[in-house]
Design a protein around this motif. Structure first.
Motif, PDB file in Angstrom:
ATOM      1  N   THR A 206      77.429 -36.676   4.872  1.00  0.00           N
ATOM      2  CA  THR A 206      78.497 -37.530   5.401  1.00  0.00           C
ATOM      3  C   THR A 206      78.294 -37.787   6.898  1.00  0.00           C
ATOM      4  O   THR A 206      78.500 -38.910   7.394  1.00  0.00           O
ATOM      5  CB  THR A 206      79.864 -36.870   5.147  1.00  0.00           C
ATOM      6  OG1 THR A 206      80.035 -36.641   3.742  1.00  0.00           O
ATOM      7  CG2 THR A 206      80.998 -37.759   5.650  1.00  0.00           C
ATOM      8  N   SER A 207      77.848 -36.747   7.594  1.00  0.00           N
ATOM      9  CA  SER A 207      77.581 -36.909   9.027  1.00  0.00           C
ATOM     10  C   SER A 207      76.414 -37.874   9.243  1.00  0.00           C
ATOM     11  O   SER A 207      76.473 -38.754  10.119  1.00  0.00           O
ATOM     12  CB  SER A 207      77.254 -35.549   9.655  1.00  0.00           C
ATOM     13  OG  SER A 207      78.359 -34.677   9.555  1.00  0.00           O
ATOM     14  N   ILE A 208      75.354 -37.700   8.452  1.00  0.00           N
ATOM     15  CA  ILE A 208      74.190 -38.600   8.589  1.00  0.00           C
ATOM     16  C   ILE A 208      74.602 -40.036   8.332  1.00  0.00           C
ATOM     17  O   ILE A 208      74.210 -40.970   9.050  1.00  0.00           O
ATOM     18  CB  ILE A 208      73.081 -38.159   7.619  1.00  0.00           C
ATOM     19  CG1 ILE A 208      72.525 -36.779   8.032  1.00  0.00           C
ATOM     20  CG2 ILE A 208      71.968 -39.199   7.553  1.00  0.00           C
ATOM     21  CD1 ILE A 208      71.560 -36.177   7.029  1.00  0.00           C
ATOM     22  N   LYS A 209      75.383 -40.222   7.267  1.00  0.00           N
ATOM     23  CA  LYS A 209      75.835 -41.578   6.931  1.00  0.00           C
ATOM     24  C   LYS A 209      76.677 -42.173   8.062  1.00  0.00           C
ATOM     25  O   LYS A 209      76.543 -43.354   8.423  1.00  0.00           O
ATOM     26  CB  LYS A 209      76.647 -41.513   5.627  1.00  0.00           C
ATOM     27  CG  LYS A 209      77.197 -42.871   5.194  1.00  0.00           C
ATOM     28  CD  LYS A 209      78.069 -42.704   3.955  1.00  0.00           C
ATOM     29  CE  LYS A 209      78.771 -44.017   3.607  1.00  0.00           C
ATOM     30  NZ  LYS A 209      79.705 -43.866   2.480  1.00  0.00           N
ATOM     31  N   GLY A 210      77.535 -41.349   8.644  1.00  0.00           N
ATOM     32  CA  GLY A 210      78.378 -41.834   9.746  1.00  0.00           C
ATOM     33  C   GLY A 210      77.558 -42.242  10.961  1.00  0.00           C
ATOM     34  O   GLY A 210      77.818 -43.287  11.579  1.00  0.00           O
ATOM     35  N   TYR A 211      76.569 -41.403  11.339  1.00  0.00           N
ATOM     36  CA  TYR A 211      75.733 -41.727  12.497  1.00  0.00           C
ATOM     37  C   TYR A 211      74.905 -42.985  12.245  1.00  0.00           C
ATOM     38  O   TYR A 211      74.717 -43.827  13.143  1.00  0.00           O
ATOM     39  CB  TYR A 211      74.816 -40.562  12.842  1.00  0.00           C
ATOM     40  CG  TYR A 211      75.566 -39.373  13.419  1.00  0.00           C
ATOM     41  CD1 TYR A 211      76.518 -39.570  14.426  1.00  0.00           C
ATOM     42  CD2 TYR A 211      75.309 -38.074  12.986  1.00  0.00           C
ATOM     43  CE1 TYR A 211      77.195 -38.494  14.960  1.00  0.00           C
ATOM     44  CE2 TYR A 211      75.988 -36.994  13.513  1.00  0.00           C
ATOM     45  CZ  TYR A 211      76.944 -37.203  14.501  1.00  0.00           C
ATOM     46  OH  TYR A 211      77.625 -36.142  15.028  1.00  0.00           O
ATOM     47  N   LEU A 212      74.380 -43.148  11.021  1.00  0.00           N
ATOM     48  CA  LEU A 212      73.613 -44.350  10.694  1.00  0.00           C
ATOM     49  C   LEU A 212      74.486 -45.599  10.802  1.00  0.00           C
ATOM     50  O   LEU A 212      74.057 -46.655  11.267  1.00  0.00           O
ATOM     51  CB  LEU A 212      73.021 -44.233   9.280  1.00  0.00           C
ATOM     52  CG  LEU A 212      71.868 -43.249   9.105  1.00  0.00           C
ATOM     53  CD1 LEU A 212      71.513 -43.088   7.625  1.00  0.00           C
ATOM     54  CD2 LEU A 212      70.640 -43.734   9.882  1.00  0.00           C
ATOM     55  N   GLU A 233      68.223 -49.157   4.879  1.00  0.00           N
ATOM     56  CA  GLU A 233      67.752 -48.456   3.676  1.00  0.00           C
ATOM     57  C   GLU A 233      68.130 -46.980   3.716  1.00  0.00           C
ATOM     58  O   GLU A 233      68.518 -46.395   2.693  1.00  0.00           O
ATOM     59  CB  GLU A 233      66.236 -48.627   3.562  1.00  0.00           C
ATOM     60  CG  GLU A 233      65.810 -50.053   3.246  1.00  0.00           C
ATOM     61  CD  GLU A 233      64.293 -50.200   3.185  1.00  0.00           C
ATOM     62  OE1 GLU A 233      63.601 -49.163   3.397  1.00  0.00           O
ATOM     63  OE2 GLU A 233      63.806 -51.312   2.930  1.00  0.00           O
ATOM     64  N   ALA A 234      68.038 -46.356   4.889  1.00  0.00           N
ATOM     65  CA  ALA A 234      68.433 -44.954   5.019  1.00  0.00           C
ATOM     66  C   ALA A 234      69.933 -44.791   4.763  1.00  0.00           C
ATOM     67  O   ALA A 234      70.363 -43.825   4.111  1.00  0.00           O
ATOM     68  CB  ALA A 234      68.069 -44.435   6.396  1.00  0.00           C
ATOM     69  N   PHE A 235      70.742 -45.733   5.243  1.00  0.00           N
ATOM     70  CA  PHE A 235      72.182 -45.678   5.024  1.00  0.00           C
ATOM     71  C   PHE A 235      72.511 -45.806   3.539  1.00  0.00           C
ATOM     72  O   PHE A 235      73.351 -45.079   2.993  1.00  0.00           O
ATOM     73  CB  PHE A 235      72.874 -46.797   5.832  1.00  0.00           C
ATOM     74  CG  PHE A 235      74.365 -46.841   5.658  1.00  0.00           C
ATOM     75  CD1 PHE A 235      75.191 -46.011   6.402  1.00  0.00           C
ATOM     76  CD2 PHE A 235      74.942 -47.698   4.729  1.00  0.00           C
ATOM     77  CE1 PHE A 235      76.565 -46.043   6.228  1.00  0.00           C
ATOM     78  CE2 PHE A 235      76.313 -47.727   4.559  1.00  0.00           C
ATOM     79  CZ  PHE A 235      77.142 -46.897   5.310  1.00  0.00           C
ATOM     80  N   THR A 236      71.825 -46.752   2.857  1.00  0.00           N
ATOM     81  CA  THR A 236      72.064 -46.949   1.417  1.00  0.00           C
ATOM     82  C   THR A 236      71.691 -45.693   0.623  1.00  0.00           C
ATOM     83  O   THR A 236      72.410 -45.272  -0.288  1.00  0.00           O
ATOM     84  CB  THR A 236      71.243 -48.147   0.905  1.00  0.00           C
ATOM     85  OG1 THR A 236      71.606 -49.317   1.654  1.00  0.00           O
ATOM     86  CG2 THR A 236      71.482 -48.384  -0.560  1.00  0.00           C
ATOM     87  N   SER A 237      70.546 -45.092   1.009  1.00  0.00           N
ATOM     88  CA  SER A 237      70.120 -43.870   0.312  1.00  0.00           C
ATOM     89  C   SER A 237      71.100 -42.730   0.532  1.00  0.00           C
ATOM     90  O   SER A 237      71.437 -41.981  -0.394  1.00  0.00           O
ATOM     91  CB  SER A 237      68.727 -43.462   0.789  1.00  0.00           C
ATOM     92  OG  SER A 237      67.762 -44.441   0.449  1.00  0.00           O
ATOM     93  N   SER A 238      71.578 -42.582   1.775  1.00  0.00           N
ATOM     94  CA  SER A 238      72.534 -41.507   2.058  1.00  0.00           C
ATOM     95  C   SER A 238      73.851 -41.752   1.330  1.00  0.00           C
ATOM     96  O   SER A 238      74.502 -40.810   0.845  1.00  0.00           O
ATOM     97  CB  SER A 238      72.766 -41.388   3.561  1.00  0.00           C
ATOM     98  OG  SER A 238      73.358 -42.569   4.064  1.00  0.00           O
TER      99      SER A 238
END
Length: 258
Positions: A206-212, A233-238
């Motif tokens: 969730t943190s990774i998605k928020g930062y992206l 693409e990284a956001f979609t994967s997360s």
């Protein structure tokens, strides 16, 4: 010496046809012999498949042990006669003493294919000696008695086999229940682990998605088109991982009743 042979045969047939239990059969025949011939006691010893003898007797005073029965059988083995009179046909002093100790006057060998499967021991008469008619009567029923004993032994073998199979089934069922209980415990541990692992994984994702999301929205400065594509693409994967972990958590809660 007054008795009816026909009554003896009829009563014997009633006993034989009324039971398949070996001990009940032997006890019934023993008592019939005592009542018919006026003997002070009677015993029947039948050899079992395991080698020991099952003995039924009409008097608790005279009970042959397995060892005594085998000793008598070994002494009679070389002969071919069916019936022995203890006072006349037994020459060995030790065997004669053994027979006298148990008040045995007659020995009737129960033969099948020439081999003894058991013995009928008849006690002494209280007032007179046995006669040729008594010998003929006893010998005439040996065939029928042998068949009845063999049938009872067969039924006993089947009964023991069924009991053994039931014991095995009960033991196997007990083991299966224990294994099933263990599997259920392991399954519960697995569900707990999946739930805990999913919960622990969702927090950093969730943190990774928020930062992206912040980077894509330009909160930390402008990004190039190529950078936006890679970050998207990284956001979609997360995001996909977050949904998958959420599904794991839902399944875990359903299985644990929460």
């Amino acid at each position: 010496n007054k008795y009816s042979e026909n009554d003896f045969f009829d009563n014997l047939n009633k006993i034989i046809t009324s039971t398949t239990d070996l001990h009940t059969l032997l006890e019934g025949v023993s008592h019939l012999v005592v009542d018919t011939f006026g003997a002070d006691q009677a015993m029947i010893a039948v050899k079992q498949p395991r080698g020991s003898y099952i003995v039924a007797n009409t008097s608790n005073k005279y009970v042959l042990s397995n060892e005594d029965t085998k000793t008598i059988g070994d002494y009679l083995a070389p002969t071919t006669e069916e019936l022995f009179v203890a006072d006349e046909g037994v020459q060995d002093p030790a065997i004669r003493k053994l027979l006298n100790r148990h008040h045995i006057a007659l020995i009737l060998r129960l033969l099948q294919d020439g081999k003894p499967i058991g013995y009928l021991f008849v006690g002494r008469r209280q007032s007179y000696y046995y006669k040729a008619r008594d010998f003929r009567t006893l010998i005439s029923v040996t065939g029928e008695l042998v068949v009845a004993i063999q049938n009872a032994l067969a039924v006993e073998t089947v009964r023991e086999l069924n009991e053994s199979l039931q014991d095995r089934i009960d033991s196997a069922t007990k083991k299966l229940r224990a294994s099933n209980k263990r599997l259920l415990e392991m399954d519960a541990v697995k569900d707990e682990f999946v739930g805990m692992a999913s919960h622990q994984l969702r927090t950093p994702l969730t943190s990774i998605k928020g930062y992206l999301s912040m980077v894509l929205e330009g909160d930390v400065g402008e990004i190039s088109k190529q950078q936006r594509q890679l970050l998207g693409e990284a956001f979609t994967s997360s995001e996909r991982m977050v949904h998958l972990i959420g599904a794991f958590l839902n399944v875990s809660r359903l299985q644990t009743g929460k």
